[in-house]
Design an enzyme around this catalytic site. Structure first.
Site, PDB file in Angstrom:
ATOM      1  CE  LYS A   1      14.705   2.819   6.218  1.00 28.91           C
ATOM      2  NZ  LYS A   1      14.364   1.906   7.097  1.00 28.91           N
TER       3      LYS A   1
ATOM      4  NE  ARG B   1      -2.174  -1.850   3.352  1.00 21.81           N
ATOM      5  CZ  ARG B   1      -2.096  -3.152   3.488  1.00 21.81           C
ATOM      6  NH1 ARG B   1      -2.645  -3.971   3.003  1.00 21.81           N
ATOM      7  NH2 ARG B   1      -1.474  -3.805   4.596  1.00 21.81           N
ATOM      8  N   GLY B   2       2.129   1.216   0.250  1.00 20.99           N
ATOM      9  CA  GLY B   2       2.896   2.139   0.619  1.00 20.99           C
ATOM     10  C   GLY B   2       3.071   3.404  -0.539  1.00 20.99           C
TER      11      GLY B   2
ATOM     12  CB  THR C   1       9.556  -5.209  -1.793  1.00 18.72           C
ATOM     13  OG1 THR C   1       9.331  -5.520  -0.502  1.00 18.72           O
ATOM     14  CG2 THR C   1       8.227  -4.827  -2.411  1.00 18.72           C
ATOM     15  CG  LEU C   2      12.846  -2.280  -6.759  1.00 11.48           C
ATOM     16  CD1 LEU C   2      11.533  -1.337  -6.920  1.00 11.48           C
ATOM     17  CD2 LEU C   2      14.039  -1.486  -6.703  1.00 11.48           C
TER      18      LEU C   2
ATOM     19  CG  ASP D   1       2.768   1.153   7.259  1.00  7.40           C
ATOM     20  OD1 ASP D   1       3.460   1.033   6.377  1.00  7.40           O
ATOM     21  OD2 ASP D   1       2.260   0.083   8.016  1.00  7.40           O
TER      22      ASP D   1
ATOM     23  NE  ARG E   1      -0.604   2.168   5.052  1.00  5.44           N
ATOM     24  CZ  ARG E   1       0.355   1.473   4.672  1.00  5.44           C
ATOM     25  NH1 ARG E   1       1.484   2.006   3.907  1.00  5.44           N
ATOM     26  NH2 ARG E   1       0.497  -0.035   4.869  1.00  5.44           N
TER      27      ARG E   1
ATOM     28  CG  ASP F   1      14.311  -1.434   4.491  1.00  3.53           C
ATOM     29  OD1 ASP F   1      15.468  -0.444   4.860  1.00  3.53           O
ATOM     30  OD2 ASP F   1      13.897  -2.449   5.097  1.00  3.53           O
TER      31      ASP F   1
ATOM     32  N   GLY G   1      15.740  -4.238  -0.471  1.00  8.62           N
ATOM     33  CA  GLY G   1      15.859  -4.619  -1.748  1.00  8.62           C
ATOM     34  C   GLY G   1      14.767  -5.816  -2.426  1.00  8.62           C
TER      35      GLY G   1
HETATM   36  P1  IMP Z   1      12.312  -4.122   1.246  1.00 10.32           P
HETATM   37  O1  IMP Z   1      11.807  -5.426   0.444  1.00 10.32           O
HETATM   38  O2  IMP Z   1      13.120  -4.645   2.570  1.00 10.32           O
HETATM   39  O3  IMP Z   1      13.246  -3.407   0.527  1.00 10.32           O
HETATM   40  O4  IMP Z   1      11.114  -3.328   2.051  1.00 10.32           O
HETATM   41  C1  IMP Z   1      10.384  -2.744   1.157  1.00 10.32           C
HETATM   42  C2  IMP Z   1       9.060  -2.262   1.982  1.00 10.32           C
HETATM   43  O5  IMP Z   1       9.334  -2.516   3.540  1.00 10.32           O
HETATM   44  C3  IMP Z   1       8.598  -0.857   1.496  1.00 10.32           C
HETATM   45  O6  IMP Z   1       7.795  -1.077   0.620  1.00 10.32           O
HETATM   46  C4  IMP Z   1       7.965  -0.470   2.749  1.00 10.32           C
HETATM   47  O7  IMP Z   1       6.394  -0.970   2.662  1.00 10.32           O
HETATM   48  C5  IMP Z   1       8.640  -1.282   4.006  1.00 10.32           C
HETATM   49  N1  IMP Z   1       9.643  -0.539   4.642  1.00 10.32           N
HETATM   50  C6  IMP Z   1      10.903  -0.574   4.741  1.00 10.32           C
HETATM   51  N2  IMP Z   1      11.385   0.396   5.384  1.00 10.32           N
HETATM   52  C7  IMP Z   1      10.392   1.229   5.873  1.00 10.32           C
HETATM   53  C8  IMP Z   1      10.509   2.247   6.703  1.00 10.32           C
HETATM   54  O8  IMP Z   1      11.459   3.054   7.115  1.00 10.32           O
HETATM   55  N3  IMP Z   1       9.169   2.916   6.937  1.00 10.32           N
HETATM   56  C9  IMP Z   1       8.061   2.308   6.323  1.00 10.32           C
HETATM   57  N4  IMP Z   1       7.970   1.019   5.678  1.00 10.32           N
HETATM   58  C10 IMP Z   1       9.249   0.640   5.522  1.00 10.32           C
HETATM   59 MG    MG Z   2       5.434  -1.109   0.594  1.00  7.65          MG
END
Ligand code: IMP
Ligand code: MG
Length: 182
Positions: A135, A44-45, A111-112, A163, A169, A107, A109
């Site tokens: 980050k 949802r972010g 998810t992306l 969130d 949010r 964050d 990586g």
């Molecule tokens: P990744 O898969 O670890 O890169 O995380 C990505 C997802 O984690 C983002 O789409 C956010 O939903 C969540 N996330 C990571 N860091 C933060 C933060 O500092 N605040 C809020 N959501 C975060």
């Molecule tokens: Mg997200």
């Protein structure tokens, strides 16, 4: 945690709006094909960021289609574990299309990289990624965003779509919350 527990405004509304405008210019400079650009937001972010970005792209003359996918990493709160799950797929046909993946924050990586791989498997011609926040100190798997709004330190960020346990949010600005350690 109440909203007044959000410490420090990192980026206010004017800073965000200015950065979104520049991002749209950068994206428009490399997106002038005959077909519309397909924006795929990760829910949802990304919902607030995408809503502003698609209008900023319009002002740059970029035609767009919009779809969303719902991705969740196992776990909740401020820590995400290693697995990403596709809870809802896109409905648009992206075969042969140029896709811009839009997410709130890069964050670990995971998810992306999951989302980019998935869109390529669906047949997208090109997949570029645009994230509001990066980050880099938290990267656990290789992931690359082509367009980045702001680089942030390793702190928990909320607001403008991001969130903490589904709170914050709606904040029009981006701030940080103090989070207890693991
Ligand atoms: P990744 O898969 O670890 O890169 O995380 C990505 C997802 O984690 C983002 O789409 C956010 O939903 C969540 N996330 C990571 N860091 C933060 C933060 O500092 N605040 C809020 N959501 C975060
Ligand atoms: Mg997200």
């Amino acid at each position: 945690m109440k909203p007044d527990a959000v410490h420090d405004v990192l980026f206010d509304e004017a800073q965000i709006a200015g950065r979104v405008r520049v991002l749209a210019q950068e994206i428009a400079a490399v997106s002038q094909g005959p077909e519309p650009l397909t924006l795929v937001g990760v829910l949802r972010g990304s919902f607030i960021f995408l809503a502003d970005l698609v209008r900023a792209l319009h002002r740059q003359g970029v035609r767009a289609r919009v779809d969303f996918m719902v991705l969740e990493s196992y776990g909740s709160g401020s820590s995400s574990s290693g697995n990403v799950r596709l809870n809802k797929d896109i409905s648009l046909d992206v075969r042969g299309q140029d896709v811009l993946l839009v997410d709130d924050i890069l964050d670990s990586g995971r998810t992306l990289s999951f989302a980019c791989r998935h869109l390529k498997e669906l047949g997208a011609r090109t997949v570029k990624a645009c994230v509001l926040l990066d980050k880099p100190s938290r990267r656990a798997v290789p992931a690359h965003a082509d367009f980045i709004g702001f680089t942030v330190p390793d702190e928990f960020i909320v607001g403008y779509g991001l969130d903490y346990n589904h709170a914050y949010r709606e904040l029009p600005w981006i701030g940080r919350v103090p989070v207890e350690g693991p």
